[in-house]
Design a protein around this motif. Structure first.
Motif, short mmCIF file in Angstrom:
data_model
loop_
_atom_site.label_atom_id
_atom_site.label_comp_id
_atom_site.label_asym_id
_atom_site.label_seq_id
_atom_site.Cartn_x
_atom_site.Cartn_y
_atom_site.Cartn_z
N THR A 113 0.82 -1.22 0.00
CA THR A 113 0.00 0.00 0.00
C THR A 113 0.84 1.26 0.00
O THR A 113 0.33 2.35 -0.29
CB THR A 113 -0.92 0.05 1.23
N ALA A 114 2.12 1.15 0.35
CA ALA A 114 3.01 2.30 0.50
C ALA A 114 2.52 3.24 1.60
O ALA A 114 2.85 4.43 1.60
CB ALA A 114 3.18 3.06 -0.82
N ARG A 115 1.74 2.71 2.52
CA ARG A 115 1.20 3.48 3.64
C ARG A 115 1.46 2.72 4.93
O ARG A 115 1.73 1.52 4.91
CB ARG A 115 -0.30 3.71 3.44
N PRO A 116 1.30 3.40 6.07
CA PRO A 116 1.57 2.70 7.34
C PRO A 116 0.59 1.56 7.59
O PRO A 116 -0.58 1.63 7.24
CB PRO A 116 1.40 3.81 8.39
N TYR A 117 1.12 0.51 8.21
CA TYR A 117 0.27 -0.56 8.73
C TYR A 117 -0.68 0.02 9.78
O TYR A 117 -0.31 0.98 10.48
CB TYR A 117 1.13 -1.61 9.45
N PRO A 118 -1.86 -0.56 9.96
CA PRO A 118 -2.63 -0.23 11.16
C PRO A 118 -1.90 -0.78 12.38
O PRO A 118 -1.07 -1.69 12.27
CB PRO A 118 -3.96 -0.95 10.93
N THR A 119 -2.22 -0.26 13.54
CA THR A 119 -1.52 -0.70 14.75
C THR A 119 -1.85 -2.14 15.10
O THR A 119 -1.00 -2.89 15.59
CB THR A 119 -1.90 0.22 15.93
N THR A 120 -3.08 -2.56 14.84
CA THR A 120 -3.51 -3.93 15.10
C THR A 120 -4.27 -4.45 13.89
O THR A 120 -4.67 -3.68 13.01
CB THR A 120 -4.41 -4.02 16.35
N GLY A 121 -4.51 -5.76 13.85
CA GLY A 121 -5.33 -6.34 12.79
C GLY A 121 -4.75 -6.19 11.41
O GLY A 121 -5.45 -5.82 10.47
N TYR A 122 -3.47 -6.52 11.26
CA TYR A 122 -2.79 -6.23 10.00
C TYR A 122 -2.29 -7.47 9.26
O TYR A 122 -1.56 -7.35 8.27
CB TYR A 122 -1.59 -5.32 10.27
N SER A 123 -2.67 -8.67 9.69
CA SER A 123 -2.11 -9.87 9.07
C SER A 123 -2.46 -9.98 7.59
O SER A 123 -1.71 -10.57 6.81
CB SER A 123 -2.57 -11.12 9.81
N ASP A 124 -3.60 -9.40 7.18
CA ASP A 124 -3.98 -9.48 5.77
C ASP A 124 -2.96 -8.80 4.86
O ASP A 124 -2.79 -9.19 3.70
CB ASP A 124 -5.37 -8.87 5.56
N LEU A 125 -2.26 -7.78 5.37
CA LEU A 125 -1.26 -7.12 4.55
C LEU A 125 -0.07 -8.03 4.26
O LEU A 125 0.52 -7.97 3.18
CB LEU A 125 -0.78 -5.84 5.24
N LEU A 126 0.27 -8.90 5.21
CA LEU A 126 1.34 -9.87 4.96
C LEU A 126 0.92 -10.91 3.94
O LEU A 126 1.74 -11.40 3.16
CB LEU A 126 1.74 -10.54 6.28
N VAL A 127 -0.36 -11.26 3.95
CA VAL A 127 -0.87 -12.21 2.96
C VAL A 127 -0.83 -11.57 1.58
O VAL A 127 -0.31 -12.14 0.61
CB VAL A 127 -2.30 -12.64 3.32
N ARG A 128 -1.36 -10.37 1.46
CA ARG A 128 -1.42 -9.69 0.17
C ARG A 128 -0.03 -9.43 -0.40
O ARG A 128 0.16 -9.40 -1.62
CB ARG A 128 -2.17 -8.37 0.32
N GLN A 129 0.94 -9.22 0.48
CA GLN A 129 2.28 -8.87 0.03
C GLN A 129 2.87 -9.92 -0.89
O GLN A 129 3.66 -9.61 -1.78
CB GLN A 129 3.18 -8.67 1.26
N ILE A 130 2.48 -11.18 -0.73
CA ILE A 130 3.09 -12.26 -1.49
C ILE A 130 2.84 -12.12 -2.99
O ILE A 130 3.73 -12.40 -3.80
CB ILE A 130 2.57 -13.62 -0.96
N SER A 131 1.65 -11.67 -3.37
CA SER A 131 1.35 -11.55 -4.81
C SER A 131 1.23 -10.10 -5.27
O SER A 131 1.04 -9.85 -6.45
CB SER A 131 0.06 -12.30 -5.15
#
Length: 642
Positions: A223-241
């Motif tokens: 996203t080129a933006r900050p992670y949310p403080t909590t509830g962010y595991s979906d960003l690690l999933v999306r990062q793969i593709s």
């Protein structure tokens, strides 16, 4: 600002001076991995360091140990961190997301899965503007190549199927444009659609991991933006593709005043990239700002200039899937000419494309009381009703000062703000609906009336389900939505019922905001790229990013259009960052069901003022009249209904 390198920075001998300083951590790493981490990194006796399943844990470990050594030696903690691809895990470790061994286990599993991915290829395109790289790729007769990394203005990485990346005309097209085309020594197509299956498997692995709140802002690759403080595991999933948006990430940080970069880990790849980005940063329209641990998790710069108001800002709000029902808006359709005209306009466009009347499908009284869940109707219906309610209020003399979208409602908000035309928006949702219907596995969604912490604490209740969104949270209650396969949704609802937790199944057949929609990612990106995007005429608040749309989003409309249905709905974060002072805003709920009014009432309190236009319980003419009365009081403008 600390940055952590990714795959490609590994080298024999790395970390040699670090292993003796952290013997306990190294011993725990060896037990987890089943081999000597020191031997792998320092001597590489079996010559496996460059194999993905070994590279990833080795790089993570060396970067994490170097970070710990730096801090233990009196180094100042960073104000913000970022990692390139795999390096994002080292950045998350530095920010407190997990302990050393948990992070090592994550990258071990990630590396194993990626090493088993289908054969693919990657190639660097150098000395060509990233916009031109994308133009050439779009003109080539191949559908299996993606831009995996945008590292600087003139350095991109292509990723895709082996045969297509190595096709002679691909290389020739870029060389003819003046670029260097350099095939990379990798065996798989990282950060491309070829990793979709890996992404799904990794998501299942992550479902059992408990992540800690972040203590330091972390910039997300996808996203080129900050992670949310909590509830962010979906960003690690999306990062793969998803592509690594490094150029944008670093340009944003430079624009915000972060000028002191330190690379933590082997090599100096990111240091050199940073120098190039300093010379030609991406114009991100960001004002300099401090970004400490408590920094907002959303882009601060609005896409449209703000004008000071002497009265509260009127915010029109638009809902998404799950708010629809048969006969929604029918009373207004029969009694309000402007609403009817707008609905008929959308219905005519729908009929020209689909061959059936949208209004007739929506107002089929023989189905009243049944779930209105046919995506071929509901996607367009929700878009059309949000737009038509806006047109009805405009006819009464009321206009928004800002708009807010929730899931599918983001498309309506963008249209009302002028970022895209009504025709383009409706075309987008119709085509998206066909892709969902034809290509995606069936699924479901469940709205849970409980604190979102329940999702993290009771993984047994929600195994296999994604956290699709959070609407409000509190010590005693809250509301969040989970999404996934229909069978798992049914099982979760039954389990919650046994625990005395109220959960309502939404009238949808698809698992929005989960990996069940990933099969159509590339097509959805293409739909977004086809839209002619304009600068909005007023601020657009987005739940996809938890803030306001900014200039960079306008140039990446394909990513935004995808994130609307795939990313988590961050309504709670948006309210916390953009609407802290309730006296400054008046909320107009233009969802079909009055959902936002309920969120505000139960989750945010009586100081958040507003009213809904319609809901499923009837008397819509009366509720519209009450809404107009409230707007008269706020704006000082008399309604045409008066």
């Amino acid at each position: 600002m600390y940055v952590f390198p990714g795959q490609g920075s590994q080298r024999k001998g790395m970390g040699k001076e670090l292993f003796e300083k952290s013997p306990d951590l190294v011993a725990r790493a060896d037990r987890l991995l089943g081999y000597s981490l020191r031997d792998l990194c320092v001597d590489d006796p079996d010559r496996v360091l460059n194999r993905t399943e070994y590279t990833q844990p080795a790089l993570y470990a060396v970067s994490a140990l170097q970070y710990l050594d730096h801090i233990d030696s009196g180094g100042a903690p960073p104000a913000v961190v970022a990692g390139h691809s795999l390096g994002e895990y080292s950045a998350l470790f530095a920010a407190g997301a997990f302990d050393f061994v948990t992070g090592l286990d994550l990258v071990r599993r990630r590396g194993e899965l990626m090493s088993r991915a289908p054969k693919g290829a990657m190639a660097a395109v150098v000395n060509l503007d990233h916009e031109r790289v994308a133009e050439i790729l779009a003109a080539l007769p191949y559908s299996g190549i993606d831009i995996a990394n945008i590292n600087s203005r003139q350095q991109c990485i292509l990723s895709g199927t082996y045969d297509e990346v190595h096709a002679p005309d691909v290389r020739e097209a870029y060389i003819a444009a003046g670029a260097r085309f350099v095939p990379l020594n990798v065996s798989a197509a990282f950060h491309s659609r070829c990793m979709t299956e890996v992404q799904g498997e990794f998501a299942r692995h992550l479902s059992g991991v408990e992540f800690r709140p972040l203590r330091i802002p972390v910039i997300a690759n996808c996203t080129a933006r900050p992670y949310p403080t909590t509830g962010y595991s979906d960003l690690l999933v999306r990062q793969i593709s998803s592509p690594v948006r490094w150029y944008e990430s670093l340009s944003r940080l430079l624009a915000r005043g972060h000028d002191d970069f330190r690379e933590i880990g082997p090599g100096d790849v990111l240091t050199k990239l940073t120098a190039k980005i300093r010379e030609e940063p991406l114009a991100v329209e960001e004002a300099p700002a401090s970004e400490g641990a408590a920094a907002p998790q959303a882009p601060p710069a609005p896409a449209a200039p703000r004008r000071p108001l002497r009265r509260p800002e009127v915010v029109f709000m638009y809902g998404g899937q799950g708010t629809q029902y048969y006969s929604m808006g029918q009373e207004l359709y029969d009694t309000h000419p402007a609403f009817r005209d707008a609905m008929d306009r959308g219905s005519a466009l729908y009929e020209a494309a689909q061959g059936t009347s949208l209004v007739a499908a929506m107002h089929d009284n023989t189905r009243r009381g049944q779930d209105f869940d046919d995506i071929l109707h509901t996607h367009a219906a929700l878009y059309n009703i949000g737009w038509s309610l806006t047109e009805a209020l405009r006819a009464e003399g009321f206009h928004p000062d800002a708009v807010l979208g929730h899931s599918l409602g983001e498309y309506v908000a963008a249209t009302v703000a002028g970022a895209m035309s009504f025709e383009d928006g409706l075309d987008l949702v119709m085509k998206q609906a066909h892709l969902l219907d034809l290509r995606c596995r069936s699924g479901g969604m469940l709205s849970v009336l409980a604190s979102p912490s329940l999702y993290q604490r009771r993984r047994d209740l929600f195994a296999g389900l994604a956290l699709a969104g959070v609407n409000f949270t509190g010590d005693a209650t809250g509301n969040f939505v989970v999404s996934g396969e229909a069978e798992r949704v049914t099982e979760a609802r039954a389990a919650l019922d046994r625990e005395g937790v109220i959960a309502v199944r939404l009238p949808v057949r698809h698992g929005f905001h989960s990996d069940l929609v990933d099969d159509i990612r590339q097509e959805c990106l293409s739909l977004g790229r086809a839209v002619a995007v304009n600068s909005p005429t007023l601020p657009v608040y987005t739940c996809a990013y938890g803030g306001e749309l900014d200039g960079a989003t306008l140039t990446g409309w394909d990513d935004y259009a995808w994130d609307v249905i795939r990313g988590r709905v961050r309504f709670d974060e948006l309210m916390a960052t953009a609407f802290r002072d309730p006296a400054r805003h008046y909320f107009v709920d233009l969802s079909a069901s009055g959902s936002f009014a309920n969120f505000l009432k139960h989750g945010y309190g009586p100081d958040y003022r507003g009213a809904y236009a319609i809901n499923q319980f009837g008397n819509n003419a009366a509720s519209m009249e009450r809404l107009c009365e409230g707007l008269e009081e706020i704006t000082g403008r008399a309604s045409a209904l008066a």
